[in-house]
Scaffold this motif. Structure first.
Motif, PDB file in Angstrom:
ATOM      1  N   PHE A  50      54.395  32.372  34.361  1.00 20.44           N
ATOM      2  CA  PHE A  50      53.541  32.557  35.532  1.00 20.44           C
ATOM      3  C   PHE A  50      52.287  31.704  35.397  1.00 20.44           C
ATOM      4  O   PHE A  50      51.764  31.512  34.312  1.00 20.44           O
ATOM      5  CB  PHE A  50      53.173  34.037  35.706  1.00 20.44           C
ATOM      6  N   TYR A  51      51.852  31.183  36.543  1.00 18.50           N
ATOM      7  CA  TYR A  51      50.601  30.434  36.546  1.00 18.50           C
ATOM      8  C   TYR A  51      49.479  31.395  36.140  1.00 18.50           C
ATOM      9  O   TYR A  51      49.500  32.569  36.506  1.00 18.50           O
ATOM     10  CB  TYR A  51      50.306  29.877  37.939  1.00 18.50           C
ATOM     11  N   PRO A  52      48.493  30.903  35.399  1.00 18.14           N
ATOM     12  CA  PRO A  52      47.372  31.777  35.038  1.00 18.14           C
ATOM     13  C   PRO A  52      46.681  32.305  36.284  1.00 18.14           C
ATOM     14  O   PRO A  52      46.604  31.587  37.270  1.00 18.14           O
ATOM     15  CB  PRO A  52      46.436  30.846  34.256  1.00 18.14           C
ATOM     16  N   PRO A  53      46.270  33.542  36.312  1.00 13.02           N
ATOM     17  CA  PRO A  53      46.118  34.478  35.211  1.00 13.02           C
ATOM     18  C   PRO A  53      47.244  35.494  35.104  1.00 13.02           C
ATOM     19  O   PRO A  53      47.007  36.648  34.765  1.00 13.02           O
ATOM     20  CB  PRO A  53      44.813  35.174  35.568  1.00 13.02           C
ATOM     21  N   GLY A  54      48.478  35.145  35.400  1.00 14.00           N
ATOM     22  CA  GLY A  54      49.578  36.110  35.342  1.00 14.00           C
ATOM     23  C   GLY A  54      49.401  37.164  36.411  1.00 14.00           C
ATOM     24  O   GLY A  54      49.243  36.852  37.586  1.00 14.00           O
ATOM     25  N   PHE A  55      49.381  38.413  36.004  1.00 13.03           N
ATOM     26  CA  PHE A  55      49.181  39.523  36.944  1.00 13.03           C
ATOM     27  C   PHE A  55      47.784  40.131  36.786  1.00 13.03           C
ATOM     28  O   PHE A  55      47.583  41.322  36.995  1.00 13.03           O
ATOM     29  CB  PHE A  55      50.262  40.590  36.750  1.00 13.03           C
ATOM     30  N   ALA A  56      46.835  39.313  36.380  1.00 12.42           N
ATOM     31  CA  ALA A  56      45.417  39.663  36.226  1.00 12.42           C
ATOM     32  C   ALA A  56      45.206  40.577  35.021  1.00 12.42           C
ATOM     33  O   ALA A  56      44.983  40.100  33.929  1.00 12.42           O
ATOM     34  CB  ALA A  56      44.820  40.234  37.499  1.00 12.42           C
ATOM     35  N   VAL A  57      45.267  41.887  35.213  1.00 14.93           N
ATOM     36  CA  VAL A  57      45.027  42.848  34.131  1.00 14.93           C
ATOM     37  C   VAL A  57      46.296  43.659  33.913  1.00 14.93           C
ATOM     38  O   VAL A  57      46.917  44.132  34.867  1.00 14.93           O
ATOM     39  CB  VAL A  57      43.851  43.785  34.484  1.00 14.93           C
ATOM     40  N   CYS A  58      46.679  43.829  32.656  1.00 14.90           N
ATOM     41  CA  CYS A  58      47.880  44.600  32.307  1.00 14.90           C
ATOM     42  C   CYS A  58      47.483  46.033  31.977  1.00 14.90           C
ATOM     43  O   CYS A  58      46.716  46.280  31.049  1.00 14.90           O
ATOM     44  CB  CYS A  58      48.585  43.964  31.120  1.00 14.90           C
ATOM     45  N   LYS A  59      48.020  46.971  32.754  1.00 16.34           N
ATOM     46  CA  LYS A  59      47.732  48.396  32.526  1.00 16.34           C
ATOM     47  C   LYS A  59      48.761  49.051  31.617  1.00 16.34           C
ATOM     48  O   LYS A  59      48.684  50.249  31.359  1.00 16.34           O
ATOM     49  CB  LYS A  59      47.665  49.131  33.861  1.00 16.34           C
ATOM     50  N   ALA A  60      49.733  48.270  31.094  1.00 15.27           N
ATOM     51  CA  ALA A  60      50.712  48.829  30.165  1.00 15.27           C
ATOM     52  C   ALA A  60      50.092  49.016  28.787  1.00 15.27           C
ATOM     53  O   ALA A  60      50.646  49.714  27.947  1.00 15.27           O
ATOM     54  CB  ALA A  60      51.936  47.918  30.070  1.00 15.27           C
ATOM     55  N   ASN A  61      48.967  48.383  28.560  1.00 15.23           N
ATOM     56  CA  ASN A  61      48.255  48.498  27.279  1.00 15.23           C
ATOM     57  C   ASN A  61      47.034  49.397  27.453  1.00 15.23           C
ATOM     58  O   ASN A  61      46.480  49.495  28.532  1.00 15.23           O
ATOM     59  CB  ASN A  61      47.781  47.108  26.821  1.00 15.23           C
ATOM     60  N   TRP A  62      46.613  50.019  26.350  1.00 15.44           N
ATOM     61  CA  TRP A  62      45.384  50.785  26.400  1.00 15.44           C
ATOM     62  C   TRP A  62      44.482  50.315  25.289  1.00 15.44           C
ATOM     63  O   TRP A  62      44.887  50.311  24.132  1.00 15.44           O
ATOM     64  CB  TRP A  62      45.629  52.282  26.289  1.00 15.44           C
ATOM     65  N   PRO A  63      43.280  49.907  25.568  1.00 16.65           N
ATOM     66  CA  PRO A  63      42.701  49.774  26.905  1.00 16.65           C
ATOM     67  C   PRO A  63      43.338  48.601  27.642  1.00 16.65           C
ATOM     68  O   PRO A  63      43.852  47.674  27.008  1.00 16.65           O
ATOM     69  CB  PRO A  63      41.222  49.523  26.639  1.00 16.65           C
ATOM     70  N   PRO A  64      43.298  48.619  28.986  1.00 14.62           N
ATOM     71  CA  PRO A  64      43.870  47.504  29.749  1.00 14.62           C
ATOM     72  C   PRO A  64      43.221  46.176  29.341  1.00 14.62           C
ATOM     73  O   PRO A  64      42.040  46.120  29.026  1.00 14.62           O
ATOM     74  CB  PRO A  64      43.524  47.852  31.209  1.00 14.62           C
ATOM     75  N   ARG A  65      44.035  45.128  29.326  1.00 11.26           N
ATOM     76  CA  ARG A  65      43.523  43.816  28.934  1.00 11.26           C
ATOM     77  C   ARG A  65      44.139  42.736  29.815  1.00 11.26           C
ATOM     78  O   ARG A  65      45.018  43.021  30.623  1.00 11.26           O
ATOM     79  CB  ARG A  65      43.811  43.549  27.468  1.00 11.26           C
ATOM     80  N   ALA A  66      43.683  41.516  29.637  1.00  9.88           N
ATOM     81  CA  ALA A  66      44.186  40.402  30.445  1.00  9.88           C
ATOM     82  C   ALA A  66      45.701  40.281  30.302  1.00  9.88           C
ATOM     83  O   ALA A  66      46.248  40.432  29.213  1.00  9.88           O
ATOM     84  CB  ALA A  66      43.514  39.104  30.027  1.00  9.88           C
ATOM     85  N   CYS A  67      46.350  40.031  31.411  1.00 10.16           N
ATOM     86  CA  CYS A  67      47.802  39.933  31.440  1.00 10.16           C
ATOM     87  C   CYS A  67      48.267  38.586  30.903  1.00 10.16           C
ATOM     88  O   CYS A  67      47.781  37.538  31.319  1.00 10.16           O
ATOM     89  CB  CYS A  67      48.308  40.113  32.871  1.00 10.16           C
ATOM     90  N   THR A  68      49.200  38.632  29.977  1.00 10.28           N
ATOM     91  CA  THR A  68      49.904  37.450  29.496  1.00 10.28           C
ATOM     92  C   THR A  68      51.387  37.783  29.554  1.00 10.28           C
ATOM     93  O   THR A  68      51.952  38.304  28.595  1.00 10.28           O
ATOM     94  CB  THR A  68      49.501  37.095  28.045  1.00 10.28           C
ATOM     95  N   PRO A  69      52.018  37.543  30.702  1.00  6.80           N
ATOM     96  CA  PRO A  69      53.417  37.936  30.865  1.00  6.80           C
ATOM     97  C   PRO A  69      54.324  37.268  29.845  1.00  6.80           C
ATOM     98  O   PRO A  69      54.131  36.103  29.496  1.00  6.80           O
ATOM     99  CB  PRO A  69      53.779  37.469  32.273  1.00  6.80           C
TER     100      PRO A  69
END
Length: 154
Positions: A50-69
């Motif tokens: 995916f072109y940066p920034p992916g899906f912006a913020v990833c909520k699958a992680n805690w705490p949420p962080r920048a998405c890197t698909p």
């Protein structure tokens, strides 16, 4: 059910754990193009596709962080069209699995393909829209009457 459209570079996708849509970047193959000059997405379009920034913020992680698909697999491909090295064309029904999310967490929202306007759309468009499509004011070629595309600027 098989999809109706193939997926190409620039398709809009959404992850169940993301906070914004992402644009698919097809860079794994250079042999099959659709809708002009757009590379076709395949089941081998894996990793950070995916072109940066992916899906912006990833909520699958805690705490949420920048998405890197990190796409690990695609399902719902069109198995009758092999593109390159065993990769099959993705469709609007395909779903992706991300290493940080869950199975089939990435959905296709828009395929990246577009339908260019044809004569039928031009004939039924409003006068103002026809002027945007034909700024030179040659609307007689499109309709049976002249449309004034030039505005009085004072």
């Amino acid at each position: 059910m098989e999809g109706k459209e193939f997926i190409v570079d620039g398709a809009i996708c959404m992850c169940k754990f993301g906070t914004a849509p992402g644009r698919l970047q097809v860079s794994n193959q250079q042999s099959a193009y659709m809708n002009g000059d757009k590379p076709t997405a395949t089941t081998l379009s894996l990793g950070n596709t995916f072109y940066p920034p992916g899906f912006a913020v990833c909520k699958a992680n805690w705490p949420p962080r920048a998405c890197t698909p990190a796409v690990t697999q695609w399902t719902g491909a069109y198995m009758k069209l092999e593109i390159e090295n065993g990769g099959y064309a993705l469709t609007d029904q395909s779903k992706g699995t991300c290493a940080a999310g869950c199975p089939m967490c990435i959905d296709i929202m828009q395929t990246g393909q577009f339908q260019p306007a044809g004569a039928g759309q031009l004939l039924t468009a409003s006068a103002a829209f026809q002027c945007e499509m034909d700024p030179l004011g040659e609307s007689v070629a499109l309709t049976d009457h002249q449309i004034d595309c030039f505005l009085d600027v004072k």
